[in-house]
Design a protein around this motif. Structure first.
Motif, PDB file in Angstrom:
ATOM      1  N   SER A 190       0.832  -1.215   0.000  1.00  0.00           N
ATOM      2  CA  SER A 190       0.000   0.000   0.000  1.00  0.00           C
ATOM      3  C   SER A 190       0.865   1.264   0.000  1.00  0.00           C
ATOM      4  CB  SER A 190      -0.966   0.004   1.185  1.00  0.00           C
ATOM      5  OG  SER A 190      -0.274  -0.046   2.403  1.00  0.00           O
ATOM      6  N   ILE A 191       1.974   1.255   0.755  1.00  0.00           N
ATOM      7  CA  ILE A 191       2.878   2.412   0.752  1.00  0.00           C
ATOM      8  C   ILE A 191       3.526   2.565  -0.621  1.00  0.00           C
ATOM      9  CG2 ILE A 191       4.974   3.421   1.754  1.00  0.00           C
ATOM     10  CD1 ILE A 191       4.263   2.020   4.391  1.00  0.00           C
ATOM     11  N   ALA A 192       3.922   1.433  -1.231  1.00  0.00           N
ATOM     12  CA  ALA A 192       4.559   1.479  -2.563  1.00  0.00           C
ATOM     13  C   ALA A 192       3.601   2.036  -3.614  1.00  0.00           C
ATOM     14  CB  ALA A 192       5.036   0.082  -2.955  1.00  0.00           C
ATOM     15  N   VAL A 193       2.349   1.581  -3.599  1.00  0.00           N
ATOM     16  CA  VAL A 193       1.354   2.078  -4.558  1.00  0.00           C
ATOM     17  C   VAL A 193       1.129   3.575  -4.368  1.00  0.00           C
ATOM     18  CG1 VAL A 193      -1.099   1.987  -5.190  1.00  0.00           C
ATOM     19  CG2 VAL A 193       0.185  -0.132  -4.902  1.00  0.00           C
ATOM     20  N   TYR A 194       0.996   4.015  -3.117  1.00  0.00           N
ATOM     21  CA  TYR A 194       0.776   5.429  -2.836  1.00  0.00           C
ATOM     22  C   TYR A 194       1.991   6.261  -3.256  1.00  0.00           C
ATOM     23  CZ  TYR A 194      -1.964   9.014  -0.407  1.00  0.00           C
ATOM     24  OH  TYR A 194      -2.748  10.098  -0.111  1.00  0.00           O
ATOM     25  N   THR A 195       3.191   5.691  -3.096  1.00  0.00           N
ATOM     26  CA  THR A 195       4.422   6.384  -3.513  1.00  0.00           C
ATOM     27  C   THR A 195       4.450   6.563  -5.028  1.00  0.00           C
ATOM     28  OG1 THR A 195       5.591   5.411  -1.634  1.00  0.00           O
ATOM     29  CG2 THR A 195       6.942   6.353  -3.368  1.00  0.00           C
ATOM     30  N   VAL A 196       4.048   5.535  -5.766  1.00  0.00           N
ATOM     31  CA  VAL A 196       3.993   5.621  -7.238  1.00  0.00           C
ATOM     32  C   VAL A 196       2.992   6.700  -7.666  1.00  0.00           C
ATOM     33  CG1 VAL A 196       3.306   4.382  -9.335  1.00  0.00           C
ATOM     34  CG2 VAL A 196       4.748   3.253  -7.638  1.00  0.00           C
ATOM     35  N   ILE A 197       1.844   6.760  -6.974  1.00  0.00           N
ATOM     36  CA  ILE A 197       0.837   7.787  -7.280  1.00  0.00           C
ATOM     37  C   ILE A 197       1.407   9.180  -7.018  1.00  0.00           C
ATOM     38  CG2 ILE A 197      -1.410   8.741  -6.585  1.00  0.00           C
ATOM     39  CD1 ILE A 197      -2.249   5.788  -6.007  1.00  0.00           C
ATOM     40  N   LEU A 198       2.108   9.350  -5.885  1.00  0.00           N
ATOM     41  CA  LEU A 198       2.743  10.639  -5.562  1.00  0.00           C
ATOM     42  C   LEU A 198       3.784  11.006  -6.616  1.00  0.00           C
ATOM     43  CD1 LEU A 198       3.296  10.426  -1.685  1.00  0.00           C
ATOM     44  CD2 LEU A 198       1.708  11.927  -2.888  1.00  0.00           C
ATOM     45  N   TYR A 199       4.550  10.011  -7.073  1.00  0.00           N
ATOM     46  CA  TYR A 199       5.569  10.263  -8.095  1.00  0.00           C
ATOM     47  C   TYR A 199       4.924  10.712  -9.409  1.00  0.00           C
ATOM     48  CZ  TYR A 199       9.219   9.531 -11.531  1.00  0.00           C
ATOM     49  OH  TYR A 199      10.107   9.719 -12.558  1.00  0.00           O
ATOM     50  N   ASN A 200       3.841  10.047  -9.805  1.00  0.00           N
ATOM     51  CA  ASN A 200       3.133  10.447 -11.029  1.00  0.00           C
ATOM     52  C   ASN A 200       2.574  11.864 -10.914  1.00  0.00           C
ATOM     53  OD1 ASN A 200       3.649   8.058 -12.365  1.00  0.00           O
ATOM     54  ND2 ASN A 200       1.788   7.062 -11.630  1.00  0.00           N
ATOM     55  N   ASN A 201       2.073  12.223  -9.722  1.00  0.00           N
ATOM     56  CA  ASN A 201       1.617  13.598  -9.487  1.00  0.00           C
ATOM     57  C   ASN A 201       2.770  14.586  -9.606  1.00  0.00           C
ATOM     58  OD1 ASN A 201      -0.960  12.721  -9.004  1.00  0.00           O
ATOM     59  ND2 ASN A 201      -0.908  13.016  -6.824  1.00  0.00           N
ATOM     60  N   HIS A 202       3.915  14.205  -9.047  1.00  0.00           N
ATOM     61  CA  HIS A 202       5.102  15.075  -9.075  1.00  0.00           C
ATOM     62  C   HIS A 202       5.559  15.330 -10.514  1.00  0.00           C
ATOM     63  CE1 HIS A 202       8.914  16.843  -7.901  1.00  0.00           C
ATOM     64  NE2 HIS A 202       9.505  16.008  -8.736  1.00  0.00           N
ATOM     65  N   ARG A 203       5.491  14.299 -11.354  1.00  0.00           N
ATOM     66  CA  ARG A 203       5.919  14.440 -12.754  1.00  0.00           C
ATOM     67  C   ARG A 203       5.083  15.471 -13.499  1.00  0.00           C
ATOM     68  NH1 ARG A 203       5.617   9.518 -15.933  1.00  0.00           N
ATOM     69  NH2 ARG A 203       6.633  10.793 -17.494  1.00  0.00           N
ATOM     70  N   VAL A 204       3.822  15.608 -13.132  1.00  0.00           N
ATOM     71  CA  VAL A 204       2.929  16.562 -13.811  1.00  0.00           C
ATOM     72  C   VAL A 204       3.443  17.995 -13.650  1.00  0.00           C
ATOM     73  CG1 VAL A 204       0.604  17.569 -13.782  1.00  0.00           C
ATOM     74  CG2 VAL A 204       0.885  15.100 -13.656  1.00  0.00           C
ATOM     75  N   ILE A 205       3.951  18.332 -12.464  1.00  0.00           N
ATOM     76  CA  ILE A 205       4.424  19.713 -12.251  1.00  0.00           C
ATOM     77  C   ILE A 205       5.917  19.891 -12.478  1.00  0.00           C
ATOM     78  CG2 ILE A 205       2.591  20.460 -10.684  1.00  0.00           C
ATOM     79  CD1 ILE A 205       4.620  19.919  -8.366  1.00  0.00           C
ATOM     80  N   SER A 206       6.647  18.785 -12.700  1.00  0.00           N
ATOM     81  CA  SER A 206       8.097  18.920 -12.879  1.00  0.00           C
ATOM     82  C   SER A 206       8.554  18.724 -14.316  1.00  0.00           C
ATOM     83  CB  SER A 206       8.828  17.914 -11.978  1.00  0.00           C
ATOM     84  OG  SER A 206       8.509  16.598 -12.348  1.00  0.00           O
ATOM     85  N   ARG A 207       7.657  18.241 -15.194  1.00  0.00           N
ATOM     86  CA  ARG A 207       8.092  17.937 -16.561  1.00  0.00           C
ATOM     87  C   ARG A 207       8.070  19.151 -17.483  1.00  0.00           C
ATOM     88  NH1 ARG A 207       2.907  14.134 -17.897  1.00  0.00           N
ATOM     89  NH2 ARG A 207       1.354  15.764 -17.937  1.00  0.00           N
ATOM     90  N   THR A 208       7.443  20.247 -17.067  1.00  0.00           N
ATOM     91  CA  THR A 208       7.337  21.430 -17.920  1.00  0.00           C
ATOM     92  C   THR A 208       8.065  22.607 -17.283  1.00  0.00           C
ATOM     93  OG1 THR A 208       5.141  20.681 -18.555  1.00  0.00           O
ATOM     94  CG2 THR A 208       5.720  22.932 -19.139  1.00  0.00           C
ATOM     95  N   ASP A 209       8.844  23.319 -18.088  1.00  0.00           N
ATOM     96  CA  ASP A 209       9.504  24.537 -17.611  1.00  0.00           C
ATOM     97  C   ASP A 209       8.516  25.694 -17.750  1.00  0.00           C
ATOM     98  OD1 ASP A 209      11.124  26.608 -16.900  1.00  0.00           O
ATOM     99  OD2 ASP A 209      12.569  26.346 -18.512  1.00  0.00           O
ATOM    100  N   PHE A 210       8.063  26.192 -16.618  1.00  0.00           N
ATOM    101  CA  PHE A 210       7.018  27.231 -16.640  1.00  0.00           C
ATOM    102  C   PHE A 210       7.510  28.552 -17.206  1.00  0.00           C
ATOM    103  CE2 PHE A 210       9.112  27.345 -12.571  1.00  0.00           C
ATOM    104  CZ  PHE A 210       9.350  28.688 -12.358  1.00  0.00           C
ATOM    105  N   THR A 211       8.833  28.782 -17.214  1.00  0.00           N
ATOM    106  CA  THR A 211       9.336  30.047 -17.757  1.00  0.00           C
ATOM    107  C   THR A 211       9.297  30.050 -19.289  1.00  0.00           C
ATOM    108  OG1 THR A 211      11.597  29.175 -17.636  1.00  0.00           O
ATOM    109  CG2 THR A 211      10.842  30.525 -15.788  1.00  0.00           C
ATOM    110  N   GLU A 212       9.337  28.867 -19.889  1.00  0.00           N
ATOM    111  CA  GLU A 212       9.297  28.786 -21.357  1.00  0.00           C
ATOM    112  C   GLU A 212       7.878  28.865 -21.892  1.00  0.00           C
ATOM    113  OE1 GLU A 212      11.348  25.351 -22.742  1.00  0.00           O
ATOM    114  OE2 GLU A 212      13.278  26.001 -21.912  1.00  0.00           O
TER     115      GLU A 212
END
Length: 201
Positions: free
Chosen positions: A80-102
Motif C-alpha cells: 500500500s505504501i509502494a502504490v501510494y508512492t507511485v501515485i505521488l511520483y506520477n503527481n510530481h511528474r505533472v508539475i516537474s516535466r514542464t519549464d514554466f518560464t518557457e
C-alpha cells in the motif's frame, strides 16, 4: 470615523493599483519561488514514503516472525505504501516535466491537472490507502500483541487507532485546505501571467 474609512478606501485602491501594475516578469519570479517550493515538498513526500517502505521491509527482514498473519500484514503495508508512492511520483511528474518560464500556458494546464489529481489523492485514493494500511497493521498486530501484557496491548491499539483517526480527520483536512489554497493561488498567478503575455502580443 468617515476619515478612517476614506483612508482605508484610498489604501485599498492604491494596493490594488500596485498589484495590477506588476509585470509578467515579476510575477514569473514570484511564481518561480512557489513552484520550486511545491516541487520540493512533493519530492520530500516521495522520499519520505520510500524511506517508510525500507523501514517496514527492514523489520520484515531482520525480525523473525512465525505467524502467516504477520507476513501478510507487512506485505499489505509495504504494497500500500509502494502504490501510494507511485501515485505521488506520477503527481510530481505533472508539475516537474514542464519549464514554466518557457511556456506558462502549458504549465498552467499541467497545474490544473495536478490540482485535480491532488483532489482525488486526498479524497478517493486516500481512503483505499488508509483501509489497506489499517488492515495490514491489524494482521501485523495479531502475533506482536500476543506476547505483550493486556494493558500494553490496549495502549498500542488505542494509540494506533487514535493516530489513524487523527490523520484521517484533522491532519488530512488541514493538508487539503493548505494544498488547495496554494495551488489555487498559483493557478491565479499563471492565469494573470498568461493574460499579460496575450496583451503584449
Amino acid at each position: 470615523m468617515q476619515e478612517f474609512d476614506h483612508i482605508e478606501a484610498i489604501w485599498a485602491k492604491a494596493k490594488h493599483t500596485v498589484d495590477v501594475k506588476i509585470s509578467a516578469d515579476e510575477m514569473l519570479k514570484q511564481a518561480k519561488k512557489d513552484v520550486n517550493a511545491m516541487r520540493t515538498k512533493s519530492l520530500l513526500n516521495i522520499v519520505g514514503m520510500a524511506l517508510s517502505i525500507f523501514a517496514v521491509a527492514a523489520i520484515w527482514l531482520f525480525l523473525d516472525f512465525n505467524s502467516i498473519f504477520t507476513h501478510l500484514g507487512i506485505s499489505i503495508i509495504v504494497f500500500s505504501i509502494a502504490v501510494y508512492t507511485v501515485i505521488l511520483y506520477n503527481n510530481h511528474r505533472v508539475i516537474s516535466r514542464t519549464d514554466f518560464t518557457e511556456n506558462p500556458n502549458i504549465f498552467l494546464q499541467n497545474l490544473k491537472l495536478y490540482q485535480l489529481q491532488r483532489h482525488q489523492l486526498y479524497n478517493k485514493l486516500y481512503w483505499f490507502y488508509a483501509i489497506a494500511l489499517s488492515a495490514g497493521m491489524s494482521l501485523y498486530f495479531v502475533e506482536i500483541l500476543t506476547n505483550l501484557t493486556p494493558w500494553i496491548q490496549v495502549l498500542i491499539l488505542g494509540l494506533s487507532f487514535g493516530w489513524v483517526v487523527l490523520c484521517s480527520t484533522i491532519i488530512r483536512k488541514a493538508v487539503i485546505k493548505r494544498d488547495k489554497e496554494r495551488i489555487a493561488l498559483l493557478i491565479e498567478k499563471f492565469e494573470r501571467i498568461s493574460n499579460q503575455f496575450k496583451e503584449t502580443e
